[in-house]
Design a protein around this motif. Structure first.
Motif, PDB file in Angstrom:
ATOM      1  N   LEU A  87     -32.798 -28.126   5.208  1.00 44.78           N
ATOM      2  CA  LEU A  87     -33.658 -27.204   4.271  1.00 44.78           C
ATOM      3  C   LEU A  87     -32.924 -26.778   3.000  1.00 44.78           C
ATOM      4  CD1 LEU A  87     -35.967 -25.107   4.922  1.00 44.78           C
ATOM      5  CD2 LEU A  87     -33.971 -23.417   5.218  1.00 44.78           C
ATOM      6  N   GLU A  89     -33.686 -24.676  -0.484  1.00 44.64           N
ATOM      7  CA  GLU A  89     -34.356 -23.527  -0.603  1.00 44.64           C
ATOM      8  C   GLU A  89     -34.164 -23.196  -2.213  1.00 44.64           C
ATOM      9  OE1 GLU A  89     -32.481 -19.725   1.136  1.00 44.64           O
ATOM     10  OE2 GLU A  89     -34.422 -18.481   0.234  1.00 44.64           O
ATOM     11  N   SER A  92     -32.756 -19.475  -4.358  1.00 49.29           N
ATOM     12  CA  SER A  92     -32.379 -18.945  -2.969  1.00 49.29           C
ATOM     13  C   SER A  92     -31.672 -17.471  -3.173  1.00 49.29           C
ATOM     14  CB  SER A  92     -31.270 -19.695  -2.206  1.00 49.29           C
ATOM     15  OG  SER A  92     -30.274 -20.144  -3.254  1.00 49.29           O
ATOM     16  N   SER A  95     -30.246 -15.561  -0.485  1.00 53.20           N
ATOM     17  CA  SER A  95     -30.404 -16.371   0.942  1.00 53.20           C
ATOM     18  C   SER A  95     -30.991 -15.840   1.844  1.00 53.20           C
ATOM     19  CB  SER A  95     -29.047 -17.039   1.268  1.00 53.20           C
ATOM     20  OG  SER A  95     -28.744 -18.004   0.238  1.00 53.20           O
ATOM     21  N   GLY A  98     -33.794 -17.825   3.425  1.00 54.12           N
ATOM     22  CA  GLY A  98     -33.344 -19.039   3.870  1.00 54.12           C
ATOM     23  C   GLY A  98     -32.593 -18.883   5.443  1.00 54.12           C
ATOM     24  N   ARG A  99     -31.910 -17.735   5.368  1.00 50.38           N
ATOM     25  CA  ARG A  99     -31.364 -17.423   6.634  1.00 50.38           C
ATOM     26  C   ARG A  99     -32.097 -17.214   8.004  1.00 50.38           C
ATOM     27  NH1 ARG A  99     -25.269 -15.529   5.539  1.00 50.38           N
ATOM     28  NH2 ARG A  99     -25.627 -14.976   7.732  1.00 50.38           N
ATOM     29  N   LEU A 102     -33.371 -20.554   8.889  1.00 52.34           N
ATOM     30  CA  LEU A 102     -32.263 -21.402   9.497  1.00 52.34           C
ATOM     31  C   LEU A 102     -31.900 -21.036  10.820  1.00 52.34           C
ATOM     32  CD1 LEU A 102     -29.549 -21.603   6.375  1.00 52.34           C
ATOM     33  CD2 LEU A 102     -30.741 -23.491   7.716  1.00 52.34           C
ATOM     34  N   TYR A 111     -28.174 -27.048   4.838  1.00 56.59           N
ATOM     35  CA  TYR A 111     -28.861 -26.017   4.053  1.00 56.59           C
ATOM     36  C   TYR A 111     -28.466 -26.513   2.741  1.00 56.59           C
ATOM     37  CZ  TYR A 111     -29.869 -21.196   2.033  1.00 56.59           C
ATOM     38  OH  TYR A 111     -30.525 -20.308   1.477  1.00 56.59           O
ATOM     39  N   VAL A 137     -23.321 -26.543   3.944  1.00 56.74           N
ATOM     40  CA  VAL A 137     -24.109 -25.865   2.884  1.00 56.74           C
ATOM     41  C   VAL A 137     -23.649 -26.587   1.611  1.00 56.74           C
ATOM     42  CG1 VAL A 137     -24.326 -23.702   1.786  1.00 56.74           C
ATOM     43  CG2 VAL A 137     -23.868 -23.739   4.346  1.00 56.74           C
TER      44      VAL A 137
END
Ligand code: AVJ
Length: 332
Positions: A87, A89, A92, A95, A98-99, A102, A111, A137
């Motif tokens: 993923l 983003e 972001s 985030s 995004g989380r 996820l 990520y 990450v």
């Protein structure tokens, strides 16, 4: 940015375009007949903090509408995305969005948050690495408009995630160009999940970009404070005001700083004259209807797979996949 406290699954990638570009952009932009400064420079530390505050204003429906929609539809989005997604983003910030994805995705492979604000990105990405210890990450400090090679682990479908209607900062041709550029990066099977603000009554739109508490005005004016600090400018913040108007011919909110009087301002030793009422264009936020955005995505080489909107039809989330056939040639 890597220090001893960073968890092992955290990786930092510096693609910052560099501070000299700020001075160049400002001097060039203020020297034009139609003065303008690119919107990306709004996001220094203070600007990013102010933007997070904008997101909590009652008039600014975008963030909470999109968050609700994401919470509601995350399982459906994850279902279409499939397992082992990498993923990416764009923009972001904290985030948060995004989380949400996820947590819904099945066994995400990585990520990759990309943001222009070093401070916001560093904090949010490090926290994500701590909270999801098995997930690599890769924080990328970059201007996502410019091309750069993403640090991508080599397994899994790539899904680009572009929330918040950030795509609205682009004009329509720029948005198509941006999507077409990422289409080539994503490769076969790649997907793009895009949050897009919808066209709605002018009063609602204009209120969202000129909240009563004055946070959006402070956000715009902060650009002048940044110029003063970083480029030895002497802008008087009280001599400018924030203005946000909807332009029905471009379907965009246009944000300007308006000079309250005739004045001369110095930046990096260069003088710039302002007439009373003269404006600096700072940002535009383009709005779409669902069909219009899908047509733009198709022109950029994507196939619309699904779209979700809230019940009040304020906001949309589009799931696009890379089209098998290449897009029709783009004029310019
Ligand atoms: C970050 C581009 C989505 O256009 O709504 C909000 C920026 N500027 N208020 C938007 C913004 C002033 C925001 N985006």
């Amino acid at each position: 940015m890597s220090d001893l406290k960073s968890p092992a699954n955290f990786h930092w990638h510096d693609r910052d375009p560099g501070p000299e570009l700020f001075s160049h952009a400002v001097l060039e932009g203020l020297g034009r007949t139609d003065k303008a400064v690119p919107f990306r420079f709004l996001y220094d530390k203070t600007g990013s903090d102010l933007f997070e505050q904008i997101c909590r204003q009652p008039e600014y429906y975008i963030t909470r509408t999109e968050l609700c929609l994401l919470e509601d539809k995350a399982a459906e989005i994850a279902d279409i995305a499939g397992p082992s997604v990498r993923l990416v983003e764009f923009g972001s910030g904290e985030s948060r969005k995004g989380r949400l994805l996820l947590e819904a995705l099945e066994d995400p492979a990585a990520y990759i948050p990309v943001d222009i604000s070093k401070a916001a990105l560093g904090a949010a990405a490090r926290q994500a690495a701590l909270d999801y210890p098995g997930l690599p990450v890769h924080a990328v400090w970059a201007d996502f408009r410019t091309g750069f090679r993403l640090p991508l682990p080599d397994q899994g479908r790539i899904a680009g995630f572009f929330p918040g209607s950030s795509i609205g900062n682009f004009t329509r041709p720029q948005a198509r160009h941006f999507l077409a550029g990422w289409r080539d990066c994503l490769g076969e099977g790649g997907a793009m999940i895009v949050g897009v603000d919808l066209i709605k009554p002018v009063a609602e739109l204009e209120a969202a970009y000129d909240d009563r508490a004055g946070v959006t005005a402070a956000f715009t004016l902060n650009l002048l404070r940044r110029i003063n600090r970083e480029l030895d400018g002497d802008f008087q913040l009280s001599a400018f005001r924030h203005e946000a108007h909807y332009n029905p011919s471009t379907f965009a909110i246009d944000i300007h700083l308006v000079s309250r009087c005739r004045q001369t301002v110095t930046v990096c030793g260069q003088a710039f004259d302002f007439d009373c009422g003269e404006r600096i264009h700072v940002e535009s936020s383009h709005k779409y209807d669902v069909e219009g955005f899908q047509a733009l995505a198709e022109a950029a080489g994507f196939s619309p797979q699904a779209v979700w909107t809230d019940k009040n039809h304020r906001f949309s989330i589009h799931f696009l996949t890379v089209a098998e056939i290449s897009p029709s040639p783009v004029d310019a």
